[in-house]
Design an enzyme around this catalytic site. Structure first.
Site, PDB file in Angstrom:
ATOM      1  N   GLY A  49     -11.100  -8.687  -1.727  1.00  0.00           N
ATOM      2  CA  GLY A  49     -10.422  -9.211  -2.902  1.00  0.00           C
ATOM      3  C   GLY A  49      -9.007  -9.611  -2.519  1.00  0.00           C
ATOM      4  O   GLY A  49      -8.462  -9.101  -1.544  1.00  0.00           O
ATOM      5  N   GLN A  54      -0.102 -11.752  -3.931  1.00  0.00           N
ATOM      6  CA  GLN A  54      -0.073 -11.297  -2.535  1.00  0.00           C
ATOM      7  C   GLN A  54       0.276 -12.435  -1.575  1.00  0.00           C
ATOM      8  O   GLN A  54       0.692 -12.180  -0.448  1.00  0.00           O
ATOM      9  CB  GLN A  54      -1.426 -10.694  -2.134  1.00  0.00           C
ATOM     10  CG  GLN A  54      -1.727  -9.380  -2.851  1.00  0.00           C
ATOM     11  CD  GLN A  54      -3.059  -8.817  -2.407  1.00  0.00           C
ATOM     12  OE1 GLN A  54      -4.102  -9.150  -2.956  1.00  0.00           O
ATOM     13  NE2 GLN A  54      -3.046  -7.964  -1.387  1.00  0.00           N
ATOM     14  N   CYS A  92      -5.454  -1.988   1.030  1.00  0.00           N
ATOM     15  CA  CYS A  92      -4.903  -3.217   0.455  1.00  0.00           C
ATOM     16  C   CYS A  92      -4.321  -4.068   1.581  1.00  0.00           C
ATOM     17  O   CYS A  92      -3.628  -3.547   2.456  1.00  0.00           O
ATOM     18  CB  CYS A  92      -3.805  -2.857  -0.549  1.00  0.00           C
ATOM     19  SG  CYS A  92      -3.011  -4.283  -1.296  1.00  0.00           S
ATOM     20  N   LEU A  93      -4.590  -5.363   1.542  1.00  0.00           N
ATOM     21  CA  LEU A  93      -4.058  -6.253   2.575  1.00  0.00           C
ATOM     22  C   LEU A  93      -2.526  -6.253   2.575  1.00  0.00           C
ATOM     23  O   LEU A  93      -1.911  -6.586   3.586  1.00  0.00           O
ATOM     24  CB  LEU A  93      -4.577  -7.674   2.369  1.00  0.00           C
ATOM     25  CG  LEU A  93      -6.097  -7.844   2.518  1.00  0.00           C
ATOM     26  CD1 LEU A  93      -6.500  -9.286   2.206  1.00  0.00           C
ATOM     27  CD2 LEU A  93      -6.564  -7.465   3.902  1.00  0.00           C
ATOM     28  N   HIS A 134      -8.305  -3.232  -9.162  1.00  0.00           N
ATOM     29  CA  HIS A 134      -7.262  -3.276  -8.126  1.00  0.00           C
ATOM     30  C   HIS A 134      -6.491  -4.604  -8.178  1.00  0.00           C
ATOM     31  O   HIS A 134      -5.257  -4.619  -8.135  1.00  0.00           O
ATOM     32  CB  HIS A 134      -7.941  -3.083  -6.757  1.00  0.00           C
ATOM     33  CG  HIS A 134      -7.023  -3.131  -5.575  1.00  0.00           C
ATOM     34  ND1 HIS A 134      -6.800  -2.046  -4.751  1.00  0.00           N
ATOM     35  CD2 HIS A 134      -6.281  -4.151  -5.048  1.00  0.00           C
ATOM     36  CE1 HIS A 134      -5.949  -2.395  -3.785  1.00  0.00           C
ATOM     37  NE2 HIS A 134      -5.628  -3.664  -3.930  1.00  0.00           N
ATOM     38  N   GLU A 135      -7.225  -5.718  -8.301  1.00  0.00           N
ATOM     39  CA  GLU A 135      -6.565  -7.038  -8.262  1.00  0.00           C
ATOM     40  C   GLU A 135      -5.763  -7.310  -9.542  1.00  0.00           C
ATOM     41  O   GLU A 135      -4.692  -7.921  -9.497  1.00  0.00           O
ATOM     42  CB  GLU A 135      -7.577  -8.156  -8.021  1.00  0.00           C
ATOM     43  CG  GLU A 135      -8.436  -8.022  -6.766  1.00  0.00           C
ATOM     44  CD  GLU A 135      -7.667  -7.769  -5.483  1.00  0.00           C
ATOM     45  OE1 GLU A 135      -6.481  -8.140  -5.398  1.00  0.00           O
ATOM     46  OE2 GLU A 135      -8.266  -7.184  -4.560  1.00  0.00           O
ATOM     47  N   HIS A 138      -2.447  -5.942  -9.279  1.00  0.00           N
ATOM     48  CA  HIS A 138      -1.516  -6.804  -8.533  1.00  0.00           C
ATOM     49  C   HIS A 138      -0.842  -7.811  -9.466  1.00  0.00           C
ATOM     50  O   HIS A 138       0.336  -8.146  -9.287  1.00  0.00           O
ATOM     51  CB  HIS A 138      -2.252  -7.592  -7.444  1.00  0.00           C
ATOM     52  CG  HIS A 138      -2.441  -6.862  -6.149  1.00  0.00           C
ATOM     53  ND1 HIS A 138      -1.380  -6.392  -5.391  1.00  0.00           N
ATOM     54  CD2 HIS A 138      -3.565  -6.531  -5.459  1.00  0.00           C
ATOM     55  CE1 HIS A 138      -1.858  -5.799  -4.294  1.00  0.00           C
ATOM     56  NE2 HIS A 138      -3.183  -5.873  -4.313  1.00  0.00           N
TER      57      HIS A 138
HETATM   58 ZN    ZN Z   1      -4.432  -5.097  -2.879  1.00  0.00          ZN
END
Ligand code: ZN
Length: 163
Positions: A49, A54, A92-93, A134-135, A138
């Site tokens: 995702g 991000q 998480c990236l 999660h997204e 963000h």
């Molecule tokens: Zn993330």
């Protein structure tokens, strides 16, 4: 398609609130190109995702791995949440090398606009439910490390759950 640079914590840009998009914006050529870039970036970074903030775009857009391939979703809003919570092991990236356990709703209903700007109601449990939660965090400037307990460093076998 272009790989975009993913911002890393503690970049303050990750803490901004993103704005919703109009159907005209969603169906524009620029947006189609951005969604393609995000899908490419997510795959190259081995994530499941990715949220637009991000890559430093403050708009309510996420891409997610689904059973029907990688999809882009705009203006996602969770309209129902199960009372039952599950322990979700997440990375998480934007927080490289760190994992933690987050309490997430086991099942949710999400209202979105799809890549054609059409409304979809998605009822989901399992990994996709976690990805949405999660997204969407963000989009509101929230990182999983704000919610996680037992944060720990990366171990090889957990690499695939990076959101
Ligand atoms: Zn993330």
């Amino acid at each position: 398609m272009t790989r975009r640079r993913v911002l890393h914590n503690p970049d303050p840009e990750l803490r901004e609130i993103s704005r919703p998009l109009s159907v005209a914006e969603i169906t524009s050529d620029d947006m189609r190109a951005l969604v393609a870039d995000m899908k490419e970036t997510m795959k190259l970074e081995n994530g499941v995702g990715l949220a637009a903030p991000q890559i430093n775009q403050k708009i309510r857009l996420i891409v997610a791995q689904t059973p029907r391939g990688v999809k882009g979703y705009f203006n996602p809003v969770i309209t129902k949440r199960s009372e039952k919570l599950v322990d979700s092991e997440e990375g998480c990236l934007s927080v490289p090398g760190i994992f933690g356990v987050v309490k997430r709703h086991k099942a949710i209903t999400v209202s979105v606009l799809n890549e054609k700007g059409e409304e979809e109601i998605i009822k989901t449990g399992g990994l996709l439910s976690v990805i949405f939660q999660h997204e969407i965090d963000h989009l509101d400037g929230v990182l999983f490390i704000d919610r996680a307990h037992s944060l720990h460093e990366l171990t090889k076998e957990k690499e695939e759950s990076i959101l």
